[in-house]
Design an enzyme around this catalytic site. Structure first.
Site, PDB file in Angstrom:
ATOM      1  N   SER A 201       0.823  -1.191   0.000  1.00 65.82           N
ATOM      2  CA  SER A 201       0.000   0.000   0.000  1.00 65.82           C
ATOM      3  C   SER A 201       0.872   1.263   0.000  1.00 65.82           C
ATOM      4  CB  SER A 201      -0.952  -0.051   1.200  1.00 65.82           C
ATOM      5  OG  SER A 201      -1.964   0.902   1.098  1.00 65.82           O
ATOM      6  N   ASP A 278      -9.607  -5.952  -3.682  1.00 65.71           N
ATOM      7  CA  ASP A 278      -9.142  -4.774  -2.941  1.00 65.71           C
ATOM      8  C   ASP A 278     -10.246  -3.726  -2.916  1.00 65.71           C
ATOM      9  OD1 ASP A 278      -7.852  -2.411  -2.063  1.00 65.71           O
ATOM     10  OD2 ASP A 278      -5.928  -3.164  -2.773  1.00 65.71           O
ATOM     11  N   HIS A 307      -7.542  -5.611   0.392  1.00 67.47           N
ATOM     12  CA  HIS A 307      -6.426  -4.664   0.485  1.00 67.47           C
ATOM     13  C   HIS A 307      -5.433  -5.062   1.570  1.00 67.47           C
ATOM     14  CE1 HIS A 307      -4.362  -0.884  -0.130  1.00 67.47           C
ATOM     15  NE2 HIS A 307      -4.375  -0.679   1.179  1.00 67.47           N
TER      16      HIS A 307
END
Length: 409
Positions: A201, A278, A307
């Protein structure tokens, strides 16, 4: 008709400003109170027009700095700055470190070490986490990486997070990454030819910036990128799908993290892992980064993960092992010898027992599919943004991750 459209536009703007003020009143109350007090003081002293100008200037200032409050969440959960789980909880040997960056900020890091007979021969992974929590929230993942990959792991705590000093910023996080790499390069007991950079991320944006730098990339054997975005303005327009946000120009964003612009400078071996479910970052963004990456040894794998928990998908660690075995053939025997059964248990989180890869086939979990390599071209369908399935975790699905149930980017 034009009048109705104008009215609708101004209503949308008013709603956006109202929602922003409500959020600011909760998230950064002191800043909002200071701005409002300054506006009232200017109105009393200088009158309406100067107060109006001050109001506009104040709102611009608040919105500009609002990015920091929205992006960086070192206090989520609330005790994240003080309650940091130790690797001792997972029976992992480690060193707790403090590293000084080039701008004199002391950041915390934890080096999880393989046994003495492997420590100086195996790869060392620099782990950059997402925007919330602390390094202790990633220990479950690191425990499995330790056993499945057979590597040392340097968990880096960004400035302003956990026990690190300072305040988070884009340039600051980049300096933290450089300091972590430089620290490993100064240690004679680390194999400096086997340093792997991992980012998830927001951490992947930090990893890309580190890997694109010609000075540093020669010291990095490979980079692993998981569920990241093309740039912060792009993901803001995706998460806050309203006209007001779409109107904000890119230059107005205080934090950019423009990985799309940097990825073409990445030439080292690169593994992209994308979660098709996600709920924050569209998988099309990962496809775009993969397409523009200049590495001749790059792979894109798509798993049915969300995610935060793509690493719980079946075959996740097998993909990482296979990729690293290609980059470091001499390490292949070691990681095979240290493979445990943690991967077989990863299906207990509730993921489907099939995985989609590059829109080509659906395979059984026990079969490791071929990745999309650097020498394969993407079809027009693969270049199109894919439809994202929005899902939420059931309490039972996350019960073993009670300390890490926040959504992060």
């Amino acid at each position: 008709m034009r009048l109705f459209r104008m009215i609708g536009f101004y209503v949308a703007v008013a709603k956006g400003i109202l929602h922003l003020l409500i959020y600011l009143s909760k998230k950064c109350r002191k800043l909002l109170v200071a701005v409002l007090a300054a506006i009232v003081a200017v109105y009393i002293l200088f009158g309406f027009w100067l107060a109006t100008l001050s109001t506009i200037t104040g709102l611009v200032y608040v919105v500009y700095n609002f990015c920091d409050y929205l992006l960086y969440n070192p206090n989520d959960p609330l005790d994240s700055r003080t309650n940091i789980m130790s690797p001792v909880s997972y029976n992992l040997s480690f060193e707790s470190l403090f590293i000084t960056t080039e701008d004199k900020v002391r950041i915390n890091a934890v080096l999880i070490k393989r046994p003495d007979n492997e420590y100086d021969k195996c790869p060392t992974m620099i782990y950059f986490h997402g925007n919330a929590g602390n390094i202790g929230h990633r220990l479950q993942n690191c425990y499995e990486l330790y056993h499945e990959i057979g590597c040392n792991i340097l968990l880096v705590e960004y400035r302003g997070y956990g026990l690190s000093n300072g305040y988070p910023s884009e340039s600051g996080l980049y300096k933290d990454a450089v300091a972590a790499l430089d620290y490993l390069l100064e240690r004679p007991d680390i194999d400096q030819n086997k340093i792997v950079v991992f980012g998830r991320s927001l951490g992947a944006a930090v990893a890309i910036d580190l890997a694109k730098n010609g000075k540093h990339c020669q010291n990095i054997a490979a980079i692993i990128i998981e569920n990241t975005f093309t740039s912060l303005p792009d993901i803001a327009r995706t998460l806050f799908n309203c006209r007001l946000i779409r109107m904000i120009p890119n230059w107005f964003y205080k934090n950019q993290y423009n990985s799309l612009m940097k990825i073409s400078s990445v030439v080292i071996p690169c593994l992209f892992v994308s979660g098709l479910n996600d709920e924050l970052v569209p998988s099309s963004m990962m496809t775009s980064l993969f397409t523009l990456c200049s590495s001749q040894e790059k792979e894109l794998h798509r798993l049915d993960g969300t995610h935060n928990f793509t690493w719980r998908c079946p075959n996740y660690y097998a993909i990482l092992r296979t990729f690293l075995a290609k980059i470091m053939p001499e390490h292949k025997v070691m990681i095979a010898a240290n493979t445990t059964t943690t991967t077989s248990n990863s299906a207990t989180i509730g993921y489907q027992h099939t995985m989609n890869y590059t829109n080509l086939m659906v395979t059984n979990v026990h079969q490791l599919p071929q990745p999309l390599s650097a020498h394969q071209s993407l079809s027009p369908e693969q270049r199109q943004p894919s439809n994202q399935t929005l899902i939420s975790f059931d309490d039972n699905d996350c019960k073993s991750f009670a300390d890490h149930n926040t959504i992060e980017i």
